[in-house]
Design an enzyme around this catalytic site. Structure first.
Site, mmCIF file in Angstrom:
data_model
loop_
_atom_site.group_PDB
_atom_site.id
_atom_site.type_symbol
_atom_site.label_atom_id
_atom_site.label_comp_id
_atom_site.label_asym_id
_atom_site.label_seq_id
_atom_site.Cartn_x
_atom_site.Cartn_y
_atom_site.Cartn_z
ATOM 1 N N HIS A 1 0.867 -1.023 -0.001
ATOM 2 C CA HIS A 1 0.125 0.159 0.038
ATOM 3 C C HIS A 1 0.778 1.404 0.129
ATOM 4 C CE1 HIS A 1 -4.152 -1.624 0.573
ATOM 5 N NE2 HIS A 1 -3.712 -2.549 0.881
ATOM 6 N N PRO A 2 0.506 2.443 -0.610
ATOM 7 C CA PRO A 2 1.271 3.524 -0.754
ATOM 8 C C PRO A 2 1.055 4.373 0.452
ATOM 9 C CG PRO A 2 -0.838 3.777 -2.020
ATOM 10 C CD PRO A 2 -0.818 2.503 -1.562
#
Length: 471
Positions: free
Chosen positions: A371-372
């Site tokens: 996930h960013p």
């Protein structure tokens, strides 16, 4: 493909508004089964006498013999019961659907003429009133074809509806495959019609009943007096009518047989019920063909691409990004026992999360790290997945001031340094302010707690993404 065919979801938690004509709160379908002359009998080429649905307690078939008492009871249905019911329904101007066994119709021309004169719908009840469970598929298909032919010959037009009754596992499919029927009723699985996809054909199904049915006079446990039948019908009516008041209108099928409810002591209960139901406003008595036409117009079928029917390649193409950059979760879910229940957002989410939850901690950690950062460098460089881009934009994280962006980057750096993965939160459930508050609160948690929280948030993000593309 490991696939499970039964459909436990149906219309789901939010069934459609039936929108019955004139705002009716309930649709009542009176069904008269006409089987007299189509039952098991050596006169009809069968190997034994009939033993089903009569007033003979514990009846057993007589191999190679006619059963005079059984025949006489069936004859009562044609000779007396039918006409008593005909008078009841015609004097009240009530519409009826007849489930007519084709060979029985052919042997009862006066009754058929009376049905047609009354405007009743004559649907097919199969060629013969016999058990189909062990019938070979090609034999059953041939009997269906012959029933269409004979029904047309006897009544003047082919049937538009079908109910076999003592059906096989193939019956529903075989009748639907004819593509000649507005409705079929060999199911008991809902209070509303629904669509069944059979190959390229969309078949409307109008479920039937075995409990609001006078057959319970001839089975155990069952009714022993008309008052019990009335009570059950009344209670069913009251429940469905109340649901209709709340905008959840349903249909109510009532199954009848000439030789059973046609008896004086039994029909008294039906008469009481009709008096009761006709004393209410908002009651639509309808033939099944009328219900079918209404449903087809009001709720036409809409096909979707069903996850349970996809190839693995297509499945992963569609759902490989539901868990961020973790297509292996979709690959694992595709191999599960999927079925119609997984063709919804909730159902498929369950399958995907099973794979995620059953993976080892290192695999789940890899999902978290995929996930960013929120409003991080990938977002600034426009390198997020389309899903993440839309999610961050929903909370205006793509429109931060310089000070806000600096604050997010500072928190991102501190959070990752402490826990080893970015802060994960279902952005669409939050605003910019609640996200910042969560950031400041969660950064102080221990890593085990944050790992658990982040995994739960990953599942929530997946659920929201699926709801964008599936019912």
């Amino acid at each position: 493909m490991n696939r499970y065919p039964r459909d436990f979801r149906g219309h789901g938690p939010n069934p459609p508004d039936a929108k019955w004509p004139n705002g009716a709160k309930i649709a009542i379908s009176l069904v008269l089964n006409y089987e007299e002359g189509g039952e098991n009998n050596i006169l009809h080429g069968d190997a034994q006498s009939e033993a089903f649905l009569s007033d003979i307690a514990g009846a057993a078939p007589w191999p190679n013999q006619r059963h005079w008492n059984m025949e006489s009871l069936y004859d009562y249905g044609a000779r007396a019961g039918f006409w008593r019911l005909h008078r009841l329904f015609t004097t009240r101007d009530l519409p009826v659907t007849v489930y007519g066994v084709t060979s029985a119709l052919a042997r009862n021309p006066e009754q058929v003429a009376a049905m047609k004169s009354a405007g009743w719908e004559i649907a097919s009840h199969g060629l013969k009133w016999v058990d189909h469970r062990d019938m070979a598929e090609d034999v059953e298909r041939a009997q269906i074809a012959e029933s269409f032919r004979l029904h047309t010959e006897v009544t003047g037009q082919p049937p538009r509806g079908w109910y076999t009754g003592r059906c096989s596992m193939n019956t529903v499919r075989l009748t639907a495959e004819t593509a000649r029927l507005d409705w079929i009723s060999d199911t008991y699985d809902d209070d509303l019609p629904y669509w069944l996809e059979v190959g390229d054909h969309d078949q409307l199904v109008i479920p039937y009943t075995l409990e609001a049915n006078d057959m319970r006079f001839a089975t155990a446990p069952g009714y022993i007096e008309g008052e019990q039948f009335f009570t059950y019908l009344r209670d069913t009516f009251d429940t469905l009518y109340a649901e209709g008041q709340d905008g959840r209108a349903k249909m109510f099928s009532i199954g009848l047989h000439c030789r059973l409810i046609g008896r004086p002591g039994k029909i008294a209960g039906l008469i009481r019920f009709l008096d009761y139901a006709q004393g209410h406003d908002g009651v639509w008595f309808a033939r099944r063909i009328d219900i079918a036409r209404h449903w087809a117009t009001t709720h036409p079928h809409r096909r979707i691409e069903r996850p349970s029917q996809m190839t693995k390649q297509r499945f992963v193409e569609c759902f490989g990004g539901i868990f961020e950059h973790s297509a292996w979760i979709a690959e694992g879910a595709w191999a599960l026992e999927l079925g119609p229940a997984h063709d919804s957002a909730t159902g498929l989410h369950n399958a995907l999360t099973r794979i995620f939850r059953s993976s080892d901690p290192e695999q789940r950690m890899a999902v978290l790290r995929a996930h960013p950062d929120l409003a991080g460098k990938l977002a600034a460089a426009k390198r997020l997945t389309p899903e993440s881009t839309a999610e961050q934009a929903s909370a205006a994280l793509d429109a931060l001031t310089d000070d806000e962006r600096a604050q997010f980057q500072k928190l991102n750096t501190a959070y990752v340094a402490k826990h080893g993965f970015p802060l994960i939160i279902a952005v669409r459930d939050n605003t910019k302010d609640t996200i910042l508050a969560a950031f400041q609160a969660r950064i102080a948690n221990d890593t085990e707690t944050e790992f658990t929280t982040a995994c739960a948030q990953v599942e929530r993000i997946a659920e929201l993404r699926l709801k964008d593309i599936l019912p």
